[in-house]
Design a protein around this motif. Structure first.
Motif, mmCIF file in Angstrom:
data_model
loop_
_atom_site.group_PDB
_atom_site.id
_atom_site.type_symbol
_atom_site.label_atom_id
_atom_site.label_comp_id
_atom_site.label_asym_id
_atom_site.label_seq_id
_atom_site.Cartn_x
_atom_site.Cartn_y
_atom_site.Cartn_z
ATOM 1 N N TYR A 154 -3.068 1.437 8.658
ATOM 2 C CA TYR A 154 -2.046 1.977 7.757
ATOM 3 C C TYR A 154 -1.467 3.281 8.294
ATOM 4 O O TYR A 154 -0.248 3.450 8.376
ATOM 5 C CB TYR A 154 -2.626 2.184 6.349
ATOM 6 C CG TYR A 154 -1.652 2.830 5.392
ATOM 7 C CD1 TYR A 154 -0.752 2.050 4.686
ATOM 8 C CD2 TYR A 154 -1.619 4.208 5.218
ATOM 9 C CE1 TYR A 154 0.160 2.630 3.816
ATOM 10 C CE2 TYR A 154 -0.713 4.796 4.347
ATOM 11 C CZ TYR A 154 0.172 4.005 3.651
ATOM 12 O OH TYR A 154 1.082 4.586 2.803
ATOM 13 N N GLY A 155 -2.326 4.221 8.641
ATOM 14 C CA GLY A 155 -1.871 5.527 9.123
ATOM 15 C C GLY A 155 -1.047 5.418 10.389
ATOM 16 O O GLY A 155 -0.007 6.082 10.534
ATOM 17 N N ALA B 83 0.777 4.084 -2.912
ATOM 18 C CA ALA B 83 0.482 5.481 -2.598
ATOM 19 C C ALA B 83 1.576 6.414 -3.130
ATOM 20 O O ALA B 83 1.299 7.557 -3.487
ATOM 21 C CB ALA B 83 0.301 5.660 -1.092
ATOM 22 N N ASP C 173 1.060 6.326 -7.224
ATOM 23 C CA ASP C 173 -0.257 6.670 -7.747
ATOM 24 C C ASP C 173 -0.910 7.683 -6.808
ATOM 25 O O ASP C 173 -1.337 7.335 -5.707
ATOM 26 C CB ASP C 173 -1.126 5.411 -7.859
ATOM 27 C CG ASP C 173 -2.490 5.670 -8.455
ATOM 28 O OD1 ASP C 173 -2.873 6.852 -8.641
ATOM 29 O OD2 ASP C 173 -3.201 4.683 -8.725
ATOM 30 N N ASP C 174 -0.981 8.931 -7.261
ATOM 31 C CA ASP C 174 -1.529 9.996 -6.420
ATOM 32 C C ASP C 174 -2.972 9.727 -6.004
ATOM 33 O O ASP C 174 -3.434 10.255 -4.992
ATOM 34 C CB ASP C 174 -1.465 11.336 -7.161
ATOM 35 C CG ASP C 174 -0.034 11.818 -7.349
ATOM 36 O OD1 ASP C 174 0.841 11.445 -6.529
ATOM 37 O OD2 ASP C 174 0.210 12.541 -8.331
ATOM 38 N N ASP C 175 -3.686 8.921 -6.756
ATOM 39 C CA ASP C 175 -5.092 8.649 -6.460
ATOM 40 C C ASP C 175 -5.293 7.435 -5.552
ATOM 41 O O ASP C 175 -6.425 7.133 -5.180
ATOM 42 C CB ASP C 175 -5.869 8.444 -7.763
ATOM 43 C CG ASP C 175 -5.896 9.705 -8.612
ATOM 44 O OD1 ASP C 175 -5.893 10.809 -8.036
ATOM 45 O OD2 ASP C 175 -5.898 9.583 -9.857
ATOM 46 N N TRP C 176 -4.216 6.724 -5.212
ATOM 47 C CA TRP C 176 -4.352 5.513 -4.403
ATOM 48 C C TRP C 176 -4.677 5.877 -2.955
ATOM 49 O O TRP C 176 -3.998 6.691 -2.338
ATOM 50 C CB TRP C 176 -3.085 4.673 -4.445
ATOM 51 C CG TRP C 176 -3.264 3.389 -3.695
ATOM 52 C CD1 TRP C 176 -2.854 3.100 -2.435
ATOM 53 C CD2 TRP C 176 -3.963 2.234 -4.150
ATOM 54 N NE1 TRP C 176 -3.242 1.847 -2.073
ATOM 55 C CE2 TRP C 176 -3.933 1.294 -3.110
ATOM 56 C CE3 TRP C 176 -4.622 1.922 -5.331
ATOM 57 C CZ2 TRP C 176 -4.524 0.046 -3.224
ATOM 58 C CZ3 TRP C 176 -5.209 0.668 -5.445
ATOM 59 C CH2 TRP C 176 -5.151 -0.254 -4.401
ATOM 60 N N GLU C 177 -5.716 5.278 -2.426
ATOM 61 C CA GLU C 177 -6.102 5.471 -1.027
ATOM 62 C C GLU C 177 -5.872 4.163 -0.276
ATOM 63 O O GLU C 177 -6.593 3.189 -0.493
ATOM 64 C CB GLU C 177 -7.587 5.868 -0.931
ATOM 65 C CG GLU C 177 -7.895 7.245 -1.468
ATOM 66 C CD GLU C 177 -7.253 8.360 -0.653
ATOM 67 O OE1 GLU C 177 -7.133 8.204 0.578
ATOM 68 O OE2 GLU C 177 -6.859 9.369 -1.256
ATOM 69 N N PRO C 178 -4.858 4.111 0.590
ATOM 70 C CA PRO C 178 -4.583 2.879 1.337
ATOM 71 C C PRO C 178 -5.784 2.430 2.160
ATOM 72 O O PRO C 178 -6.466 3.250 2.773
ATOM 73 C CB PRO C 178 -3.416 3.272 2.244
ATOM 74 C CG PRO C 178 -2.766 4.424 1.550
ATOM 75 C CD PRO C 178 -3.893 5.162 0.892
ATOM 76 N N GLU C 179 -6.030 1.116 2.138
ATOM 77 C CA GLU C 179 -7.148 0.534 2.867
ATOM 78 C C GLU C 179 -6.691 -0.409 3.971
ATOM 79 O O GLU C 179 -7.512 -0.902 4.737
ATOM 80 C CB GLU C 179 -8.055 -0.236 1.900
ATOM 81 C CG GLU C 179 -8.686 0.642 0.837
ATOM 82 C CD GLU C 179 -9.532 -0.153 -0.143
ATOM 83 O OE1 GLU C 179 -9.780 -1.354 0.093
ATOM 84 O OE2 GLU C 179 -9.934 0.424 -1.164
ATOM 85 N N GLU D 242 0.826 -1.208 0.000
ATOM 86 C CA GLU D 242 0.000 0.000 0.000
ATOM 87 C C GLU D 242 0.863 1.262 0.000
ATOM 88 O O GLU D 242 0.543 2.251 -0.658
ATOM 89 C CB GLU D 242 -0.919 0.018 1.225
ATOM 90 C CG GLU D 242 -1.970 -1.068 1.186
ATOM 91 C CD GLU D 242 -3.331 -0.553 0.822
ATOM 92 O OE1 GLU D 242 -3.463 0.135 -0.207
ATOM 93 O OE2 GLU D 242 -4.265 -0.847 1.576
ATOM 94 N N TYR D 243 1.960 1.222 0.721
ATOM 95 C CA TYR D 243 2.848 2.391 0.804
ATOM 96 C C TYR D 243 3.430 2.720 -0.575
ATOM 97 O O TYR D 243 3.414 3.861 -1.006
ATOM 98 C CB TYR D 243 3.958 2.129 1.819
ATOM 99 C CG TYR D 243 4.875 3.308 2.026
ATOM 100 C CD1 TYR D 243 4.421 4.455 2.675
ATOM 101 C CD2 TYR D 243 6.183 3.286 1.583
ATOM 102 C CE1 TYR D 243 5.257 5.544 2.870
ATOM 103 C CE2 TYR D 243 7.024 4.369 1.767
ATOM 104 C CZ TYR D 243 6.555 5.496 2.419
ATOM 105 O OH TYR D 243 7.376 6.570 2.597
#
Length: 138
Positions: free
Chosen positions: A54-55, A41, A44-50, A37-38
């Protein structure tokens, strides 16, 4: 959730094992999910980690600042170059890959050397398979 099998060099797996043993990650699966996911992200500027937590993991790993990737474009041009060389390598079209590298990169610069090394791994396989031993495709 889908399951995918990926092969890694022993040294990479050993380092991941060490991070899990040290408590940096709860499990290998958590490491693999987070790292995928990292990177997505980053490229791809549009990738939203799920991925769950993650945060929190990103904050704990002190990854608040984006790493400096090759090139001012954040590495996307180089990533596209890797994909192009890989596609030519998988098709055993080494001359096209050489032309692409020669036309776009200085052989003495780091990106050019990395692409040349990538191409060398495809030449060494000789059977159209990817350097990791899995059957390839673009």
């Amino acid at each position: 959730m889908a399951k995918d099998t990926v092969r890694y060099p022993d040294a990479v797996v050993d380092e991941i094992d060490r991070l899990v043993e040290d408590g940096v990650f709860e499990s290998k699966s958590e490491f693999y999910r987070f790292s995928a996911e990292y990177v997505l992200a980053l490229v791809d500027d549009d990738w939203e980690p799920e991925t769950f937590n993650y945060g929190e993991l990103k904050d704990e790993l002190d990854l608040k600042d984006e790493p400096v990737l090759l090139g001012a474009d954040g590495g996307r041009d180089f990533l596209n170059a890797v994909i192009t060389v890989r596609q030519h390598g998988l098709r055993n079209d080494f001359q096209a890959a050489e032309r692409f590298i020669d036309e776009n990169y200085d052989a003495a610069d780091r990106p050019g050397m990395i692409l040349e090394e990538l191409l060398r791994t495809y030449r060494g396989s000789g059977d159209g398979s990817s350097p990791t031993g899995t059957s390839g495709g673009p």
